[in-house]
Scaffold this motif. Structure first.
Motif, PDB file in Angstrom:
ATOM      1  N   ARG A   1       0.853  -1.190   0.000  1.00  0.00           N
ATOM      2  CA  ARG A   1       0.000   0.000   0.000  1.00  0.00           C
ATOM      3  C   ARG A   1       0.886   1.237   0.000  1.00  0.00           C
ATOM      4  O   ARG A   1       1.827   1.319   0.801  1.00  0.00           O
ATOM      5  CB  ARG A   1      -0.899   0.015   1.237  1.00  0.00           C
TER       6      ARG A   1
ATOM      7  N   ASP B   1      -0.019   5.819   3.651  1.00  0.00           N
ATOM      8  CA  ASP B   1      -1.321   6.275   4.167  1.00  0.00           C
ATOM      9  C   ASP B   1      -1.026   7.273   5.288  1.00  0.00           C
ATOM     10  O   ASP B   1      -1.219   6.979   6.465  1.00  0.00           O
ATOM     11  CB  ASP B   1      -2.125   5.080   4.685  1.00  0.00           C
TER      12      ASP B   1
ATOM     13  N   ARG C   1      -5.395  13.188   3.678  1.00  0.00           N
ATOM     14  CA  ARG C   1      -4.685  12.009   4.163  1.00  0.00           C
ATOM     15  C   ARG C   1      -4.677  10.963   3.062  1.00  0.00           C
ATOM     16  O   ARG C   1      -5.415  11.062   2.090  1.00  0.00           O
ATOM     17  CB  ARG C   1      -5.338  11.451   5.440  1.00  0.00           C
TER      18      ARG C   1
ATOM     19  N   GLU D   1     -12.298   2.170   1.400  1.00  0.00           N
ATOM     20  CA  GLU D   1     -12.384   2.549   2.820  1.00  0.00           C
ATOM     21  C   GLU D   1     -13.390   3.660   3.033  1.00  0.00           C
ATOM     22  O   GLU D   1     -13.659   4.060   4.158  1.00  0.00           O
ATOM     23  CB  GLU D   1     -11.031   3.075   3.315  1.00  0.00           C
TER      24      GLU D   1
ATOM     25  N   ASP E   1     -11.422   1.696   8.373  1.00  0.00           N
ATOM     26  CA  ASP E   1     -11.865   3.032   7.967  1.00  0.00           C
ATOM     27  C   ASP E   1     -13.262   2.990   7.358  1.00  0.00           C
ATOM     28  O   ASP E   1     -14.054   3.912   7.562  1.00  0.00           O
ATOM     29  CB  ASP E   1     -10.857   3.656   6.987  1.00  0.00           C
TER      30      ASP E   1
ATOM     31  N   ARG F   1     -12.715   5.760  14.796  1.00  0.00           N
ATOM     32  CA  ARG F   1     -12.296   4.378  15.102  1.00  0.00           C
ATOM     33  C   ARG F   1     -11.515   4.279  16.399  1.00  0.00           C
ATOM     34  O   ARG F   1     -11.353   3.199  16.954  1.00  0.00           O
ATOM     35  CB  ARG F   1     -11.501   3.790  13.929  1.00  0.00           C
TER      36      ARG F   1
HETATM   37 MG    MG Z   1      -7.432   2.575   6.528  1.00  0.00          MG
END
Ligand code: MG
Ligand code: PEP
Length: 577
Positions: free
Chosen positions: A349, A352, A375, A437, A461, A471
């Motif tokens: 990924r 993030d 983000r 997400e 998410d 969260r």
């Molecule tokens: Mg996430």
């Protein structure tokens, strides 16, 4: 309930009735498994008697420097003890203990106490007052910072005890296997738990990602959090914890309770014996993959019965970096991870960053609501060079290791974002995907899937944004439960789109670590499951006991429900049959 532990007429609709002797409380499940034993509340946190602390005294001027030294020494002793315990622990427990040790020596906190000592406040009183100031500041900041208040208060109590020559506060060691009940546990307490005497863990506060939850997972202790009325169970009362259902049955029938614990032990044996690959009882293949953070965790994951990596969270490797890692350095990191899995599937990924994971080398705008701000992939708008550099490094690492990594972007909201990312990835000969997400991406999954080769659903998410619930918030744990039927309905949409277009749909959020939920996801049409390596054997073992038809029936059933509790029950009826 399947078992006759409490008769139905004694349990109210919300499952929280007549505690102590007659009922069942429900909370948020964290670690599956049964535990039965007497409840044990740790002694209250240290009571701060004003006189003992020295609130009513002013130090003579000539004693103040020595008092400041005494504080530094006490903080160092506490930090040293925690670090020593960390050196005997591993994984998350070691990390938590080291982080708490770091807090004990935090310059800002000690500096604030020092200022009070300099005007004559005795050290214990200064520590309490400085902590109060910091706690208020953290509470105002909310989110992750607010979660640190428990840690800070824990450090305060340890340092005050040290200053007063008292024993260090913590969890008592019971003489028989017990269920530990607490409002919330300080990380350092949880990290030191002995799973042979603390066989179950239940907290009144805390969410599924709290420190208590992380450590319980690592130790494999059945755990339920956010049980609102826990305070009504008194120490010594026998309780049965069902970590999968998120329930605490008070004074259950001891024979039935013990049967369940024994059955849980048999299931644990099945888990221990499971060695992959992932498939249902009728042989339908479902890839079970690992979530990793760097080369070392990838090498550890390679020892787990997983077929590859489903999520490499690259930002975690750079959290402590002040400067941007160059392409050469990144290439080395990605090679380590690819080498660990030697030709097997690896999904990387892209960074993030932002929100709860700020990176120092990326300028984050001051945002009122960072979880909804710039983000994840959105950073690429202002910093395309960061994404380009990362993709170049991934491509180079792939070429040098002879592998073709899959690459996905976090926090994609639109098909246009997916298309733009996929173009950059494919230009470099890599397989392109995105994370689902954001509810918008789930709703238009078909359009997004049309642009990419695969998607992976980030249920952490996706749940946060679907339920509009932070969260990290302990109070909102029920809303951030991935069994929320609204979240499952969105996952169903994404899986349907994937099936129609013939493209893989994975899940790499915490949902994939829950064995029963993993079966539901498979029933919804999810094609791979990626989780913390330690969670994968339980997922694989459970999946091996159910057919695809059972998974589909469970999936259909949960889509008819309206709460996590009823979704779990509906799924269990099909999966435990
Ligand atoms: Mg996430
Ligand atoms: C998710 O959101 O589910 C996910 C896997 O990403 P992270 O937990 O890193 O935000």
């Amino acid at each position: 309930m399947e078992h006759d532990l409490v008769s139905d007429d004694r349990v109210s609709m919300n499952g929280q009735e007549e505690v102590n002797g007659q009922g069942e409380l429900t909370g948020t499940p964290v670690v599956a498994g049964y535990a039965f034993g007497p409840a044990l509340w740790p002694g209250g946190r240290v009571e701060h008697d004003d006189r003992l602390l020295g609130m009513d005294r002013t130090l003579a001027e000539e004693d103040r420097d020595a008092e400041a030294d005494r504080l530094v020494a006490a903080a160092a002793t506490v930090a040293g003890r925690l670090r020593n315990r960390a050196s005997h622990a591993s994984g998350a427990a070691a990390e938590v203990l080291n982080a708490t040790a770091g807090l004990a020596e935090d310059r800002g906190w000690i500096g604030a106490a020092d200022k009070l000592i300099a005007v004559g406040t005795p050290a214990p009183a200064a520590v309490v007052a400085a902590t109060q100031t910091f706690a208020e500041m953290f509470a105002k900041l909310g989110g992750l910072m607010a979660e640190r208040i428990t840690d800070l208060n824990d450090v305060r109590d340890r340092v005050v005890a040290e200053l007063l020559g008292e024993p260090e506060p913590g969890i008592p060691t019971p003489t028989q296997p017990s269920i530990l009940l607490a409002d919330d546990l300080a990380p350092a307490d949880t990290a030191g738990l002995d799973p042979t005497v603390i066989v179950g863990l239940v907290t009144r506060f805390g969410g599924p990602t709290s420190h208590t939850a992380i450590i319980a997972r690592q130790l494999g202790i059945p755990c339920v959090v956010a049980v609102a009325r826990l305070g009504e169970i008194t120490s010594g009362t026998e309780v049965l914890v069902d970590g999968a259902a998120g329930s605490v049955v008070v004074e259950p029938d001891p024979v039935s309770a013990q049967e369940l614990v024994d059955r849980g032990a048999a299931e644990a044996a099945l888990v221990a014996a499971w060695s992959g690959p992932g498939r249902t009882a009728d042989g339908v293949e479902v890839a079970i993959l690992a979530n990793v953070a760097d080369g070392a965790s990838a090498r550890r994951a390679a020892d787990a019965p997983v077929e590859g990596i489903g999520l490499f969270r690259t930002e975690l490797a750079f959290l402590d970096r002040g400067d941007e890692p160059g392409v050469d350095e990144q290439t080395r990191l990605y090679r380590h991870v690819l080498d660990a899995f030697d030709g097997r599937k690896v999904v990387i990924r892209t960074l993030d960053a932002g929100s709860d994971k700020p990176l120092a080398f990326i300028e984050h705008p001051d945002e009122a609501n960072p979880a909804l701000g710039v983000r994840g992939n959105r950073i690429a708008v202002d910093h395309p060079e960061i994404v380009r550099g990362q993709l170049d490094a991934i491509a180079r690492a792939g070429a040098e290791t002879g592998s073709r990594p899959w690459v996905m972007a976090p926090m994609i909201a639109t098909a246009a974002e997916a298309a733009q990312f996929a173009r950059m990835v494919r230009e470099r000969g890599l397989t392109a995907g995105v994370m689902i997400e954001i509810p918008a991406a789930a709703i238009l999954a078909r359009a997004i899937l049309a642009e990419v080769d695969f998607v992976s659903i980030g249920t952490n998410d996706l749940t946060q944004y679907t339920m509009a619930a932070d969260r990290m918030s302990a109070e909102l744990a029920e809303l951030t439960d991935p069994w929320q039927p609204a979240v499952l309905a969105l996952i169903a949409q994404v899986a349907d789109a994937g099936a129609d277009l013939g493209k893989p749909v994975g899940v790499c959020g915490e949902a994939a670590a829950d064995p029963a939920l993993a079966c539901v996801l498979v029933g919804l049409g999810v094609t791979s499951l990626s989780a913390a390596p330690a969670a994968t054997p339980a997922v694989g073992a459970k999946l091996s006991t159910v057919t695809l038809d059972q998974c589909r029936a469970a999936a259909e059933a949960v889509l008819q429900t309206t709460s996590p509790t009823s979704a779990r029950r509906a799924a269990a009826e099909h999966l435990d049959a």
